[in-house]
Design a protein around this motif. Structure first.
Motif, PDB file in Angstrom:
ATOM      1  N   ALA A 123      14.602  -4.495  -7.470  1.00  0.00           N
ATOM      2  CA  ALA A 123      13.928  -5.378  -8.432  1.00  0.00           C
ATOM      3  C   ALA A 123      12.629  -5.934  -7.862  1.00  0.00           C
ATOM      4  O   ALA A 123      11.618  -6.035  -8.575  1.00  0.00           O
ATOM      5  CB  ALA A 123      14.858  -6.510  -8.842  1.00  0.00           C
ATOM      6  N   THR A 124      12.632  -6.304  -6.578  1.00  0.00           N
ATOM      7  CA  THR A 124      11.405  -6.849  -5.980  1.00  0.00           C
ATOM      8  C   THR A 124      10.317  -5.779  -5.890  1.00  0.00           C
ATOM      9  O   THR A 124       9.136  -6.078  -6.080  1.00  0.00           O
ATOM     10  CB  THR A 124      11.668  -7.429  -4.577  1.00  0.00           C
ATOM     11  N   VAL A 125      10.705  -4.543  -5.609  1.00  0.00           N
ATOM     12  CA  VAL A 125       9.718  -3.458  -5.547  1.00  0.00           C
ATOM     13  C   VAL A 125       9.128  -3.213  -6.931  1.00  0.00           C
ATOM     14  O   VAL A 125       7.907  -3.091  -7.092  1.00  0.00           O
ATOM     15  CB  VAL A 125      10.357  -2.167  -4.999  1.00  0.00           C
ATOM     16  N   GLU A 126       9.995  -3.154  -7.937  1.00  0.00           N
ATOM     17  CA  GLU A 126       9.534  -2.870  -9.305  1.00  0.00           C
ATOM     18  C   GLU A 126       8.647  -3.981  -9.854  1.00  0.00           C
ATOM     19  O   GLU A 126       7.729  -3.724 -10.625  1.00  0.00           O
ATOM     20  CB  GLU A 126      10.737  -2.646 -10.216  1.00  0.00           C
ATOM     21  N   SER A 127       8.911  -5.217  -9.449  1.00  0.00           N
ATOM     22  CA  SER A 127       8.135  -6.352  -9.952  1.00  0.00           C
ATOM     23  C   SER A 127       6.890  -6.629  -9.117  1.00  0.00           C
ATOM     24  O   SER A 127       6.061  -7.463  -9.486  1.00  0.00           O
ATOM     25  CB  SER A 127       9.006  -7.612  -9.989  1.00  0.00           C
ATOM     26  N   ILE A 131       6.495 -10.725  -1.206  1.00  0.00           N
ATOM     27  CA  ILE A 131       7.121 -11.733  -0.351  1.00  0.00           C
ATOM     28  C   ILE A 131       8.647 -11.602  -0.425  1.00  0.00           C
ATOM     29  O   ILE A 131       9.337 -11.608   0.598  1.00  0.00           O
ATOM     30  CB  ILE A 131       6.668 -13.149  -0.758  1.00  0.00           C
ATOM     31  N   GLY A 132       9.161 -11.475  -1.636  1.00  0.00           N
ATOM     32  CA  GLY A 132      10.598 -11.296  -1.808  1.00  0.00           C
ATOM     33  C   GLY A 132      11.081 -10.005  -1.186  1.00  0.00           C
ATOM     34  O   GLY A 132      12.150  -9.959  -0.557  1.00  0.00           O
ATOM     35  N   TYR A 133      10.275  -8.950  -1.327  1.00  0.00           N
ATOM     36  CA  TYR A 133      10.637  -7.661  -0.737  1.00  0.00           C
ATOM     37  C   TYR A 133      10.705  -7.753   0.785  1.00  0.00           C
ATOM     38  O   TYR A 133      11.664  -7.278   1.403  1.00  0.00           O
ATOM     39  CB  TYR A 133       9.632  -6.586  -1.142  1.00  0.00           C
ATOM     40  N   SER A 134       9.695  -8.363   1.393  1.00  0.00           N
ATOM     41  CA  SER A 134       9.676  -8.497   2.853  1.00  0.00           C
ATOM     42  C   SER A 134      10.887  -9.276   3.343  1.00  0.00           C
ATOM     43  O   SER A 134      11.522  -8.908   4.340  1.00  0.00           O
ATOM     44  CB  SER A 134       8.383  -9.187   3.290  1.00  0.00           C
ATOM     45  N   PRO A 175      -1.036  -2.389   0.464  1.00  0.00           N
ATOM     46  CA  PRO A 175      -0.910  -1.853  -0.897  1.00  0.00           C
ATOM     47  C   PRO A 175      -0.118  -0.543  -0.920  1.00  0.00           C
ATOM     48  O   PRO A 175      -0.403   0.385  -0.152  1.00  0.00           O
ATOM     49  CB  PRO A 175      -2.373  -1.619  -1.316  1.00  0.00           C
ATOM     50  N   GLY A 176       0.888  -0.486  -1.786  1.00  0.00           N
ATOM     51  CA  GLY A 176       1.686   0.714  -1.955  1.00  0.00           C
ATOM     52  C   GLY A 176       2.797   0.906  -0.944  1.00  0.00           C
ATOM     53  O   GLY A 176       3.629   1.815  -1.089  1.00  0.00           O
ATOM     54  N   ARG A 177       2.845   0.064   0.094  1.00  0.00           N
ATOM     55  CA  ARG A 177       3.844   0.257   1.141  1.00  0.00           C
ATOM     56  C   ARG A 177       5.269   0.040   0.626  1.00  0.00           C
ATOM     57  O   ARG A 177       6.180   0.803   0.957  1.00  0.00           O
ATOM     58  CB  ARG A 177       3.557  -0.683   2.321  1.00  0.00           C
ATOM     59  N   ALA A 178       5.473  -0.977  -0.192  1.00  0.00           N
ATOM     60  CA  ALA A 178       6.819  -1.268  -0.694  1.00  0.00           C
ATOM     61  C   ALA A 178       7.373  -0.106  -1.517  1.00  0.00           C
ATOM     62  O   ALA A 178       8.577   0.179  -1.481  1.00  0.00           O
ATOM     63  CB  ALA A 178       6.800  -2.544  -1.528  1.00  0.00           C
TER      64      ALA A 178
END
Length: 219
Positions: A123-127, A131-134, A175-178
């Motif tokens: 969900a964090t990647v899609e949104s 910060i949430g992803y990390s 940019p794009g890493r997630a």
């Protein structure tokens, strides 16, 4: 507040708590590489006695996060990109071991927990919530190591990871890493959930090699 009560408040925080707080400030980039760490300032910032601060800095020096300079105090240790890559290369085998052990030892309750974390990560990647992803990224890595029940490997990894994590923290916001890293983490989680040690180890190796390659690109 009286001097006595103020002093009591300063002594209330344990060395472990202060060490953890300073470590987090270093890892997150709040304290920059080569920045001087002045005990009097840290005492105020972290609400701890100078003796506690001094002990915390000594502990952080043992894990390579702080440099102690004779007669000049302490500073945040600067880890070069080349050194960070070397650290990751050393970690690959240990992280593979932990992922494989996690796949062997994971319980039904832990599988349910990982499924929830997996959904949150996706969900964090899609949104685009970097910060949430990390945050989730680091939590999931730590959780898989805990599930491995391999205390020796975990201890060594934590010492190594602390030194290079600033570079990985920076990488997470590229940019794009997630969009690349997210599916790699999902593959690791899925292999652990499937109780497939070989797949978990392979997915972990592929992810860390990808991290090394990405670090070299951003320089």
């Amino acid at each position: 507040m009286t001097a006595v009560s103020a002093g009591a408040k300063l002594k209330a925080r344990t060395v472990a708590e202060v060490t953890s707080a300073i470590r987090e400030a270093i890892v997150s980039g709040e304290f920059a590489p080569n920045q001087r760490l002045i005990e009097a300032d840290l005492s105020v910032s972290f609400g701890a006695s100078r003796a506690t601060i001094r002990t915390a800095l000594l502990e952080l020096a043992t894990v390579g996060l702080v440099d102690r300079m004779p007669n000049r105090g302490s500073r945040v240790r600067a880890v070069s990109l080349d050194e960070a890559v070397e650290i990751l290369e050393v970690r690959i085998g240990l992280e593979e071991l932990c992922a494989a052990k996690a796949a062997q030892h994971v319980t039904d309750a832990e599988i349910a927990e990982l499924r929830i974390s997996r959904a949150e990560l996706v969900a964090t990647v899609e949104s685009g919530d970097l910060i949430g992803y990390s945050r989730l990224n680091q939590q999931l890595d730590q959780r898989i190591r805990e599930i491995s029940r391999h205390s020796t490997a975990v201890e060594i990894i934590e010492r190594l990871r602390a030194q290079s994590v600033r570079h990985q923290f920076r990488l997470a916001f590229e940019p794009g890493r997630a969009a690349v890293s997210g599916p790699e983490h999902v593959a690791i989680i899925d292999a652990v959930i499937a109780r497939d040690p070989e797949a978990a180890a392979q997915a972990t190796r592929a992810h860390l090699i990808g991290v090394i390659d990405a670090l070299r690109v951003i320089g």
